[in-house]
Each structure stands twice: as C-alpha cells, then as structure tokens.
Enzyme design. Structure first.
Site, short mmCIF file in Angstrom:
data_model
loop_
_atom_site.label_atom_id
_atom_site.label_comp_id
_atom_site.label_asym_id
_atom_site.label_seq_id
_atom_site.Cartn_x
_atom_site.Cartn_y
_atom_site.Cartn_z
N CYS A 2 0.82 -1.22 0.00
CA CYS A 2 0.00 0.00 0.00
C CYS A 2 0.85 1.27 0.00
CB CYS A 2 -0.88 0.04 1.24
SG CYS A 2 -1.84 -1.45 1.47
N ARG A 27 4.99 0.14 -6.18
CA ARG A 27 4.96 -0.65 -4.95
C ARG A 27 4.06 -1.88 -5.07
NH1 ARG A 27 6.36 1.86 -0.05
NH2 ARG A 27 4.69 0.72 0.95
N TRP A 74 -2.94 -2.71 -1.47
CA TRP A 74 -2.53 -4.08 -1.79
C TRP A 74 -3.29 -4.96 -0.80
CZ3 TRP A 74 0.29 -8.13 0.57
CH2 TRP A 74 0.84 -9.07 -0.30
N ASN A 100 -1.78 2.16 5.94
CA ASN A 100 -0.85 1.08 5.59
C ASN A 100 -0.60 0.30 6.88
OD1 ASN A 100 -0.66 2.19 3.09
ND2 ASN A 100 1.53 2.66 3.20
N GLY A 101 -0.57 -1.02 6.77
CA GLY A 101 -0.32 -1.84 7.97
C GLY A 101 -1.51 -2.74 8.25
N GLU A 480 19.10 -16.43 -7.71
CA GLU A 480 18.62 -15.08 -7.98
C GLU A 480 18.02 -14.99 -9.38
OE1 GLU A 480 17.75 -12.65 -6.48
OE2 GLU A 480 17.83 -10.98 -7.87
N LYS A 484 14.10 -14.00 -10.22
CA LYS A 484 13.79 -12.91 -11.16
C LYS A 484 12.82 -13.41 -12.22
CE LYS A 484 14.95 -10.31 -9.58
NZ LYS A 484 15.52 -9.68 -8.43
N GLU A 487 9.24 -14.01 -10.83
CA GLU A 487 8.45 -12.86 -10.43
C GLU A 487 7.96 -12.02 -11.60
OE1 GLU A 487 12.15 -10.31 -8.43
OE2 GLU A 487 10.16 -9.96 -7.69
N HIS A 503 19.53 -36.16 -7.19
CA HIS A 503 18.85 -36.65 -5.97
C HIS A 503 17.35 -36.38 -6.01
CE1 HIS A 503 22.65 -37.69 -4.15
NE2 HIS A 503 23.11 -36.50 -4.49
N LYS A 602 6.72 -3.91 -4.01
CA LYS A 602 8.13 -3.53 -3.90
C LYS A 602 8.61 -3.58 -2.46
CE LYS A 602 12.08 -2.04 -5.35
NZ LYS A 602 12.94 -3.09 -5.94
C1 AGP Z 1 13.27 -8.87 -5.49
O1 AGP Z 1 13.25 -8.88 -6.87
C2 AGP Z 1 11.98 -9.11 -4.87
N1 AGP Z 1 11.04 -8.14 -5.31
C3 AGP Z 1 11.94 -9.41 -3.39
O2 AGP Z 1 12.39 -10.71 -3.25
C4 AGP Z 1 12.73 -8.51 -2.40
O3 AGP Z 1 14.09 -8.67 -2.59
C5 AGP Z 1 12.34 -8.87 -0.96
O4 AGP Z 1 10.98 -8.60 -0.77
C6 AGP Z 1 13.16 -8.15 0.08
O5 AGP Z 1 12.97 -6.77 0.01
P1 AGP Z 1 13.97 -5.76 0.70
O6 AGP Z 1 15.29 -5.92 0.06
O7 AGP Z 1 13.36 -4.41 0.43
O8 AGP Z 1 14.00 -6.10 2.16
#
Ligand code: AGP
Length: 607
Positions: A2, A27, A74, A100-101, A480, A484, A487, A503, A602
């Site tokens: 949010c 976000r 969100w 937010n929260g 990583e 990527k 997502e 395995h 985000k």
């Molecule tokens: C990264 O591409 C992601 N969007 C996500 O995994 C992110 O790294 C994770 O939510 C941690 O966020 P931060 O680094 O702001 O703590």
C-alpha cells in the site's frame, strides 16, 4: 504494497494526490482512491484496479478541494474491490482514513462498534479505524487520534481527514513508514519519498508513536502524550529524475543499465588504493573480538545476497556464518545473544519480517548491522550500524541494481572483517579490491549482449518451466536468476546445486526442457560438465554460461554465452546481469507487465 500520499496547500489536492499515487504504482497495488474536503464536506472516490480506472472517473467528476489524502491498496483483509479500497469514511462522512499496515485487534473493535450501531460496508481492518475515530470524536481530531492509538493494536501509518476541521491533515506512524514533506505554503505526507519528490526534498521521518498535524503553513509533530517534538529536517539527496523512466520502456531496464554506476557508487570511498575501509562503521577490531557468532538475515533477493555474503565471510574471514530468511529466523527462537553480530540486508529498509528480526536480536543484546539502500528507512534507523549500498532509488519490483550493490558490500565487508581478524592477507585484500573495481566495466560488457539474450528469449518464450544449475557461487546466481524469472515472467523455475539434481529434480527433465548451466567457477568446472551430460542424456536443451577460455564447451551443449574472463570471486556481480536480462526479455516476449508483476509489492511491509 500500500502507498499513502496527502496534500494541504493552495493547489487542487486531486492533482497532487494522483501525481503522488502514480509515483507509488511501483509498490504493487490492486485499487486506488482519494478523499478531499471542500466546503466542509468530505468527498471520496475509489476504484478497483489500476490508477487509470480512478483517473477516468475523476476526469468526468473531479473532486475539488485543497486538502486531501490518497491511497493505493494491496489487499490483505478482503478482496480487491471498490468497497475495500481506501480511503474509508465514517458513516456520517465526517472522517476519512488511509492506512498502511494491519490492525490486529480489528475484529473485537468491529464487534464493539457494531453493537453501538456502526454499520460496516467493507471487509477491511481499516474501516474500523474510521468508525473508531468517529465514535471517539471529542471535537478535536488530534486528541481523538491519541485516544484511538491507545485502543488499536498492530501496525499503522495513517492519513486522516476530518470534515469538521478542514484545515488540517493528521498523520500517525506505528511500525509502518510515513514521512512528512515540508513545502512553502503547502505540506505533504507520504509513505515513500518518490511520491513527493517533485514538490519537496525536505522531510520529517516520523518515528513510532508520533503524530504529525499539518496545516498549509505549519507542521507540528507530537508524541502520543501530546507533547511537541523538535524534529530534524532530513534532506533527500535523490534527483527527482532518478525516480522517472527517462525514456526506457521499463524501470527494470533503466535500473539494469544503471548497474555499473550503482556499483561505482557502492565502492566509492570504500575500495581505494588496494585497501578496504568503511567510514562511519562503528564495528571495530575490539568489538569483533567479542563476537562469536555471525548471522545474516534477509528476504528474497536480499537473502540471495546474504548467501553470497556467507560464502565470502567464510572464505575471506574464515568465520562461520548462518544465513536465514527473516520469516523463519524470527519464529524459531534463534540462538542470538550479546556476542552475536546480526547482519540484515534490505533494499527498501522497510521489510516487516527483517525489521522484526532486528528487534528480536536487539532485545537479546546482539549488535545489528544493516546493509540497506534507503537512507532514513526504518531498518537503517533501528540498526546499531549501517552500510548504505548507494544504488539510488530502485522502483521496479524486481530488484537488480540493489542486488549487485548488496553483493559488492558483502564482499567488502567480509574482506574488511578478514582484515580485522588477521585472516585476510594484504595481497588478497588488494586482489579483491582490484577485482571489485572491474565490476562496473564487466556489467557494461554484459549489457552489450542484450541482442543475443533477447533473441534467445524470443525463440523460447513459450516454455512453461526452466531450470538453473550451478555450483559454489554460481548456485546463488542461479537462485537469484530463478527468482527474477518467476516474479516477472510467471514461468515456473527451479534453481539447484548442480550436484543435487540427481537426488530428485532430474526426474522433471524431459525432451526440450531448458537448463541454464552456470559454469563460471574454475574449481568445479569439470564437475559441471558431468552434470551437464546428465541432463543432456535426459533430453535437456542446455544453455551454458562460461568464462572466456571455455568456449569449447559448445560441443557438449546447445548454446553458449561466453562472459569475459574475471576473478571467480566476483562472478556473482556481472554474471547475474545475464540472468536478469534473460528474465526481462522472456517477460517482455510473453507480454507481462515487467514493472508491476501480479501479486507482488516492492516494499513488503506486512508479515
Ligand atoms: C526482489 O526482486 C523481490 N522483489 C523481493 O524478493 C525482495 O528482494 C524482498 O521482498 C526483500 O525486500 P527488501 O530488500 O526491500 O528487504
């Protein structure tokens, strides 16, 4: 997650709110809304879906008024819908709230309010706040907010309007970030700096329990007891353009292209003339003598940087390190005490689980060192020590430039600690420093191969899954790359230690399955060749990524990407760029919304 924005001044609030909300779109959200006050009457408009849906309505029936609050939601409590969108208003339309929260005790509060005759129209916890403020209203909204704070449990950043007091916005923060922007004849609130960066760079960073009362010409910050607090002005040094796309199709592409510069910023002043130093770091040799345990805690991409960090700490400083995701760490009664160094990594500096891990470790006496990108963020403020990654604002949900700088900082920190404890010799420190300084140029080289990567993506974008395998540092690059891909392209993907495939997961390899074999580590190159043969024998279509000098792998695989020759220890920085680009071009070829992937946010400020 949010986003909040609020405005009071001489402009039409609607315009400032929509412009602010558009800068918070990154976000992640599923509905948006605004509320204004005009002629002492509260007006609210909100709509499910993208901000443009709200804008279309406001074009036909604008909300006038020079004070207002806005929100991108969100969904947590209740599906994305017009009714569940914020702002939420009290039934008598006197009070409107954006939040937010999460209000943890919203159910008992709701029951109590219902028994008093309040009628609820949404499924949200936030609507309870509007009704609660309405029920408690004393004729003074600030006093009412103070009383309500004593009744609400959970986390909240709130923007509040009261039609009876149309010349003010009240803002409150508890465990969810909120800033106040200082203007000239106008003032702002926002959950994130980019929302108001076009209007002001001077902000107050609200602390937990603080209440800000904004009028057009004045801002007062109070503690929960109502006492005035003298806040320090924080001047944001981000250039407003840094939060704009500047001609790129997506923020993600712009941020990938910015990686060489981000790396230079991360290294500047820390890696010079063959020696590594951290100005301002409190952790020193004496303190390190007391430390007998190091833990690295983070989430998602930042956790992957933590895994690379663990490898570096063990290699350069010969210190055993545990690396864990924050959402597990905090619930398992971790072994942490005053002799523990907890290193947390977070791009946003606001991730709820990482923050909770900090609080737990601090309660038990640990020294907390944060590696973060956002100056003044909650994590930066709550940690004992901070290393800023200096990557500049990262807007795309998919983290790219933040990751490479996190890895760079991990390498620097591990070498620094190795120097402090005498385990890393001068020559090795100089080698690391020299190699790190090569990374901006090596990333540039990776970016130059975009056409090849795009062609591969265009040819293969209809795949339904993709495997990555690697050994040593390559494993973390694979993890990583796989995250990527998931997502932003929604392609199912797995990243495995190459030796582990046999395995179990090798059962999933069939004719044509694409396997990306990351083979940049010389000490396990031959082992990787064996693993490649294993998947080839099961029909896999193998793309190998190797350093110069290993081109002859072409006879064993279906496609080879050759990356420049480099020190094996720094490969996680340039090599990941090839996988970022692969994820990006696959997502684009599939028509995905790269910057706003579904279901993701985000800044993950809920647990
Ligand atoms: C990264 O591409 C992601 N969007 C996500 O995994 C992110 O790294 C994770 O939510 C941690 O966020 P931060 O680094 O702001 O703590």
């Amino acid at each position: 997650m949010c986003g909040i924005v609020g405005y009071i001044g001489d402009k039409q609030a609607q315009d400032v709110l929509i412009s602010g909300l558009s800068r918070l779109e990154y976000r992640g959200y599923d509905s948006a809304g605004i509320a204004t006050i005009e002629d002492d009457a509260l007006r609210v408009e909100k709509k499910k879906g993208r901000l443009v849906n709200l804008e279309n309505i406001l074009e036909k029936t604008p909300l006038s008024g020079k004070v207002g609050i806005g929100h991108t939601r969100w969904a947590t409590h209740g599906v994305p819908s017009d009714l569940n969108a914020h702002p939420h208003a009290s039934v008598n339309r006197e009070i409107a709230v954006v939040h937010n929260g999460i209000i943890e005790n919203y159910m008992p509060l709701k029951e109590e309010l219902k028994s008093q005759g309040h009628i609820f129209v949404s499924d949200t916890d936030t609507e309870v706040i509007a009704h609660l403020l309405n029920a408690l209203y004393t004729g003074d909204i600030v006093e009412t907010v103070q009383i309500a704070m004593g009744k609400m449990k959970g986390s909240y950043a709130l923007g509040i309007l009261c039609a009876n007091e149309p010349d003010k916005i009240v803002a409150v923060r508890k465990d969810s970030p909120l800033i106040v922007g200082l203007g000239n004849g106008e003032n702002f609130i926002a959950s994130d700096i980019p929302a108001i960066l076009n209007y002001t760079r001077e902000v107050y960073l609200l602390d937990n329990g603080e209440i800000a009362v904004l009028t057009k010409d004045n801002i007062q910050v109070l503690n929960i007891a109502g006492e005035i607090i003298d806040k320090e002005i924080f001047v944001v040094d981000w250039d407003p353009g840094a939060a704009e796309k500047e001609g790129y199709d997506h923020f993600m592409m712009k941020e990938m292209v910015e990686q060489p510069k981000a790396m230079m910023e991360a290294l500047m002043g820390r890696c010079c003339e063959s020696s590594i130093s951290f100005t301002g770091l409190k952790l020193n040799e004496e303190m390190m003598k007391q430390i007998n345990r190091i833990q690295i805690v983070a989430c998602g991409t930042a956790y992957h940087a933590g895994m690379v960090g663990k490898y570096y700490f063990e290699k350069f400083a010969r210190i055993s390190v545990e690396a864990e995701v924050a959402s597990e760490y905090r619930y398992k009664n971790p072994i942490v005490d005053k002799n523990t160094l907890l290193i947390v990594i977070s791009q946003s500096g606001e991730t709820a689980d990482t923050l909770a891990a900090i609080r737990l470790a601090k309660d038990r006496g640990a020294w907390v060192l944060a590696v973060t990108n956002v100056v003044g963020s909650s994590i930066a403020r709550e940690a004992d020590d901070v290393i800023y990654t200096n990557a500049g604002p990262e807007i795309a949900v998919a983290s790219t430039k933040a990751y490479v700088t996190q890895v760079g900082c991990m390498m620097l920190l591990a070498s620094y600690l190795g120097k402090l404890n005498g385990k890393l010799g001068k020559a090795d420190a100089a080698r690391i420093c020299h190699s790190l300084m090569m990374t901006p140029g090596l990333i540039d080289k990776a970016l130059e191969t975009q056409e090849v990567i795009k062609a591969f993506a265009d040819k293969n974008h209809k795949i339904y899954d993709l495997f990555y395998m690697g050994r040593g540092l390559d494993l973390y690059t694979c993890m990583e790359g796989s995250l990527k891909l998931k997502e932003i392209s929604y392609i199912h993907s797995e990243a495995y230690a190459a030796g582990e495939l046999k395995h179990g997961p090798i059962a999933l390899i069939e004719e044509g399955t694409i396997v990306v074999a990351m083979c940049t580590q010389e000490n396990v190159f031959e082992k990787m060749l064996s693993n490649i043969k294993e998947v080839k024998a099961r029909g896999a279509h193998v793309l190998a990524i190797v350093q110069e000098g290993h081109e002859d792998i072409a006879s064993e695989v279906d496609e080879v990407w050759v990356i420049p020759n480099m020190d094996d220890d720094i490969t996680p920085i340039p090599a990941v760029v090839y996988l970022q680009l692969l994820a990006y071009y696959l997502a684009v070829a599939r028509g995905c919304d790269v910057d706003k992937p579904k279901n993701l946010a985000k800044s993950v400020t809920v647990e």
